[in-house]
Design a protein around this motif. Structure first.
Motif, PDB file in Angstrom:
ATOM      1  N   GLU A  76       5.259   4.238  10.685  1.00 13.80           N
ATOM      2  CA  GLU A  76       5.607   2.821  10.891  1.00 13.80           C
ATOM      3  C   GLU A  76       5.661   2.080   9.558  1.00 13.80           C
ATOM      4  O   GLU A  76       6.583   1.285   9.306  1.00 13.80           O
ATOM      5  CB  GLU A  76       4.575   2.156  11.802  1.00 13.80           C
ATOM      6  CG  GLU A  76       4.633   2.603  13.253  1.00 13.80           C
ATOM      7  CD  GLU A  76       3.508   1.989  14.076  1.00 13.80           C
ATOM      8  OE1 GLU A  76       2.832   1.055  13.563  1.00 13.80           O
ATOM      9  OE2 GLU A  76       3.292   2.428  15.219  1.00 13.80           O
ATOM     10  N   THR A 105       8.544  14.218  11.381  1.00 15.63           N
ATOM     11  CA  THR A 105       9.367  13.015  11.440  1.00 15.63           C
ATOM     12  C   THR A 105      10.269  12.986  10.210  1.00 15.63           C
ATOM     13  O   THR A 105       9.785  13.134   9.081  1.00 15.63           O
ATOM     14  CB  THR A 105       8.509  11.740  11.464  1.00 15.63           C
ATOM     15  OG1 THR A 105       7.647  11.776  12.610  1.00 15.63           O
ATOM     16  CG2 THR A 105       9.390  10.495  11.534  1.00 15.63           C
ATOM     17  N   GLU A 131       1.047   8.337  12.871  1.00 14.22           N
ATOM     18  CA  GLU A 131       2.005   7.383  13.439  1.00 14.22           C
ATOM     19  C   GLU A 131       2.024   6.072  12.647  1.00 14.22           C
ATOM     20  O   GLU A 131       3.085   5.455  12.485  1.00 14.22           O
ATOM     21  CB  GLU A 131       1.673   7.091  14.907  1.00 14.22           C
ATOM     22  CG  GLU A 131       1.961   8.247  15.866  1.00 14.22           C
ATOM     23  CD  GLU A 131       0.902   9.347  15.802  1.00 14.22           C
ATOM     24  OE1 GLU A 131      -0.169   9.117  15.167  1.00 14.22           O
ATOM     25  OE2 GLU A 131       1.136  10.428  16.373  1.00 14.22           O
TER      26      GLU A 131
END
Length: 285
Positions: A146, A113, A142
């Motif tokens: 966030e 990411t 994940e």
């Protein structure tokens, strides 16, 4: 999980190796020489040279750097996060995204990411430190992403510069404004909003500008009792110490994270810059 960042985040050199961070150093060009930021030149050398009239420039990271390190992730079956300098300040983020897409064509399972921090200097550095803390706590991949995106959207950067000429050289301020601003001892208060450099106010005098920055902190930051405040400076430790004391007396924050502005950012702001970083009142850690 691997964490990547670039040298605009202005964390201490030893922090990267101690916390298993892969650093992508920008290149700094000074007096006809090319230096690798962090590893090849110290920021103080940049400031001393600039004060003597030298011009420092930076260049963004090459695609090959990303190709090598991101490609290794897939080979080792690891997860990765790259927290980049704001895409408004450098093409580095877009280059990383391009290489990521290229690698996905041959390795669709690549778990990487790329986060546009919309920050610079220690604003970006605080995001990196947050990612390290979450990774070391064992927080799922994940959830870390966030949390970093949420924090990036809440990060405030307040800073003022000692010399307007450097902002003019970088195209952030007109030469005419810099000239007359210098004559009148005008100091801009600047912020980064949605990744862009935004002038907030113009104040006459460095100390008054800093006092006003602390007023703006109160308006934007809310309760500081559980917050770490980031402070950075470019070659003016005495001024930074005074700023720290004023903030401590007024807000009683949880603590401070203090660093020197490195070569990449320092090449564009010069000596005498003081910056304050904090999350706004809406942010819930």
């Amino acid at each position: 999980m691997k964490i990547f960042t670039d040298s605009s985040c202005d964390l201490p050199k030893e922090y990267y190796s101690e916390n298993r961070i892969t650093l992508f150093p920008f290149h700094v060009h000074l007096n006809g020489q090319d230096y690798e930021d962090v590893f090849g030149i110290d920021a103080r050398q940049i400031y001393e040279a600039m004060e003597q009239g030298a011009r420092a420039k930076t260049s963004q990271l090459s695609p090959e750097v990303f190709l090598t390190h991101f490609g290794q992730l897939g080979k080792e079956n690891e997860e990765g996060i790259y927290i980049s300098i704001s895409s408004e300040f450098s093409g580095t983020y877009n280059t990383a995204v391009m290489i990521h897409k290229q690698l996905l064509e041959s390795d669709p399972d690549l778990k990487l990411t790329i986060i546009d921090s919309k920050c610079a200097s220690l604003g970006q550095g605080l995001l990196v430190k947050k990612a390290v803390a979450l990774r070391d706590e064992g927080i799922p991949y994940e959830k870390i992403i966030e949390a970093i995106i949420e924090m990036s959207e809440s990060m405030e950067h307040l800073f003022t510069v000692g010399n307007l000429d450097y902002l003019a050289r970088g195209g952030r301020l007109s030469r005419t404004s810099a000239f007359f601003g210098g004559l009148l001892n005008i100091k801009p208060i600047l912020n980064i909003e949605n990744g862009k450099l935004v002038p907030l106010e113009k104040i006459r005098g460095h100390r008054k500008a800093i006092s006003r920055m602390i007023d703006i902190m109160e308006q934007r930051g809310g309760d500081f009792s559980n917050k770490i405040i980031g402070l950075s400076h470019s070659n003016d430790e005495k001024l930074l110490s005074d700023v720290k004391q004023a903030i401590e007396n007024r807000f009683l924050p949880k603590g401070f994270d203090i660093t020197q502005i490195g070569s990449a950012i320092g090449s564009h702001v010069g000596s005498g810059t003081v910056a304050i970083f904090f999350t706004n009142a809406d942010y819930q850690d």
